[in-house]
Design a protein around this motif. Structure first.
Motif, mmCIF file in Angstrom:
data_model
loop_
_atom_site.group_PDB
_atom_site.id
_atom_site.type_symbol
_atom_site.label_atom_id
_atom_site.label_comp_id
_atom_site.label_asym_id
_atom_site.label_seq_id
_atom_site.Cartn_x
_atom_site.Cartn_y
_atom_site.Cartn_z
ATOM 1 N N PHE A 1 -7.843 4.615 -4.980
ATOM 2 C CA PHE A 1 -7.648 3.194 -5.264
ATOM 3 C C PHE A 1 -8.833 2.646 -6.037
ATOM 4 C CE2 PHE A 1 -9.911 3.286 -1.213
ATOM 5 C CZ PHE A 1 -10.848 2.268 -1.349
ATOM 6 N N ILE B 1 -1.506 -4.320 -4.321
ATOM 7 C CA ILE B 1 -1.780 -5.119 -3.135
ATOM 8 C C ILE B 1 -2.487 -6.402 -3.543
ATOM 9 C CG2 ILE B 1 -2.850 -5.202 -0.861
ATOM 10 C CD1 ILE B 1 -2.549 -1.834 -2.369
ATOM 11 N N SER C 1 -5.704 -8.360 -0.771
ATOM 12 C CA SER C 1 -5.989 -7.197 0.062
ATOM 13 C C SER C 1 -6.983 -7.546 1.167
ATOM 14 C CB SER C 1 -6.557 -6.068 -0.799
ATOM 15 O OG SER C 1 -7.034 -5.014 0.007
ATOM 16 N N SER D 1 0.806 -1.211 0.000
ATOM 17 C CA SER D 1 0.000 0.000 0.000
ATOM 18 C C SER D 1 0.845 1.271 0.000
ATOM 19 C CB SER D 1 -0.917 -0.008 1.230
ATOM 20 O OG SER D 1 -1.674 1.174 1.301
ATOM 21 N N GLU E 1 -3.331 1.270 -5.883
ATOM 22 C CA GLU E 1 -3.402 2.610 -5.302
ATOM 23 C C GLU E 1 -2.478 3.556 -6.048
ATOM 24 O OE1 GLU E 1 -4.184 1.021 -0.696
ATOM 25 O OE2 GLU E 1 -2.331 2.096 -1.219
ATOM 26 N N SER F 1 -8.374 -4.995 2.933
ATOM 27 C CA SER F 1 -9.034 -3.718 3.194
ATOM 28 C C SER F 1 -10.551 -3.887 3.258
ATOM 29 C CB SER F 1 -8.663 -2.709 2.104
ATOM 30 O OG SER F 1 -9.372 -1.500 2.286
#
Length: 381
Positions: free
Chosen positions: A288, A209, A212, A170, A301, A214
């Motif tokens: 992103f 990434i 991920s 990231s 990103e 997230s």
């Protein structure tokens, strides 16, 4: 092992039910996206969970076209030898892998690494004043070195050819949240300066990434699930001891949703991250999106200026996807940068053996590892 497999089976079933519910809330969010963004902006300071803002329609699915035949890819990655009081000298080494791949240009690639050893008192113990262990500080310095090496490579090539600079991981440095302002000054400003140099050179930088974890996008859907008239967590849910009504998507990652929305070779909508650490990034805000690269849903990103420059984000995605295909599921330039950077156990042994020779040559006596380390290296089994 049997208990673990049963637990994972139960979790998979529960996640399937959560995903069905998330998809229902996603469809509702598509209908009221503008209203949700307005609420988000109005109450952002009172929302207690990290959430991102979509800057394109949520149901965006854009095909990524093929890249130009002539292009250049730059990548860096880092590894290290951690300091140990049991070795012959207390020091650490950072090794930054460097890769430049020129496609259809009749140029030799660059595939090497740049090692640097840190042994002075100010290098080893500067972080102690902020309560940071040397091992942790070493990893922060490695992150900075990866970016600085990337910009050195980027400014050394021709500017007319489409180019993409890639790093593994990231561009949002979450570890900065736990650092004091003085400690951050040693890490973040040099990185932001390097990104501005990339902007001047019009060479986009991208963080890739894989797998991920997230949940910034999924948390946007919590605004739909909120049962209160406004998403004011500070007033309604600050002292809530039970599971909150909006946590119906708990444990679901963003990638869980997009695997059903995107086809291979497509990207989803652009998002602007609202994580509070980005308040320190000045004009280098992070955007992103998620891309179906075939083998998985990857998160990519870029700094804000890459989005604003005409066609720069589009060409970045095209070059990125080409790298994934060439690497059979993962960008080949980043993989090669890692291979150049990695320090094996044999490399570590050679490093300390060479260091021992240099110390003896310099006239130092009683050079050797601790008794504990020596005993560990000579087991009886």
């Amino acid at each position: 092992m049997q208990g673990l497999s049963q637990h994972l089976t139960q979790e998979a079933s529960a996640n399937h039910r959560r995903l069905e519910l998330a998809q229902e809330y996603f469809r509702r969010a598509c209908d009221y996206q503008g209203e949700l963004i307005q609420k988000q902006q109005q109450w952002q300071k009172n929302i207690l969970f990290a959430n991102a803002t979509p800057v394109e329609p949520l149901n965006t699915c854009i095909n990524i076209s093929t890249p130009p035949k002539i292009h250049t890819i730059i990548a860096t990655d880092g590894s290290q030898i951690a300091p140990s009081h049991h070795e012959i000298a207390y020091c650490y080494l950072l090794n930054i892998g460097r890769v430049i791949l020129h496609y259809c240009q009749n140029k030799h690639p660059i595939l090497d690494s740049l090692p640097e050893i840190f042994y002075r008192q100010e290098d080893l113990y500067i972080s102690r004043q902020w309560g940071i262990k040397t091992e942790e500080w070493m990893s922060y310095r490695r992150t900075k070195s990866e970016v600085l090496t990337l910009v050195e490579l980027a400014t050394s090539i021709e500017k007319e050819i489409p180019t993409l600079a890639m790093v593994d991981g990231s561009l949002i440095y979450w570890f900065l949240e736990q650092l004091s302002s003085d400690a951050r000054q040693h890490i973040l400003p040099p990185i932001l300066k390097a990104w501005r140099q990339m902007q001047d050179a019009q060479i986009p930088v991208m963080g890739y990434i894989s797998a991920s974890r997230s949940i910034e996008g999924m948390n946007f859907l919590r605004l739909v699930a909120c049962p209160h008239p406004s998403p004011d967590c500070m007033s309604f849910c600050h002292n809530h001891k039970e599971k909150l009504p909006c946590q119906v998507f708990e444990s679901l990652r963003d990638t869980s949703l997009w695997i059903n929305q995107l086809q291979p070779g497509q990207r989803g909508p652009l998002w602007r991250s609202n994580t509070r650490i980005l308040d320190l990034y000045e004009d280098q805000q992070i955007y992103f999106c998620y891309v179906h690269v075939g083998a998985e849903i990857a998160r990519v990103e870029v700094p804000e200026w890459v989005i604003k420059e005409e066609n720069l984000f589009d060409i970045s995605l095209r070059l990125m996807l080409s790298q994934v295909y060439k690497g059979y599921g993962y960008p080949i330039a980043i993989a090669e940068a890692h291979n150049q950077a990695v320090v094996s156990g044999r490399d570590k042994t050679h490093f300390f053996a060479f260091l021992e020779q240099q110390m003896i040559k310099a006239g130092l006596k009683n050079v050797g590892v601790s008794y504990k380390e020596a005993r560990k290296r000579g087991g009886i089994a």
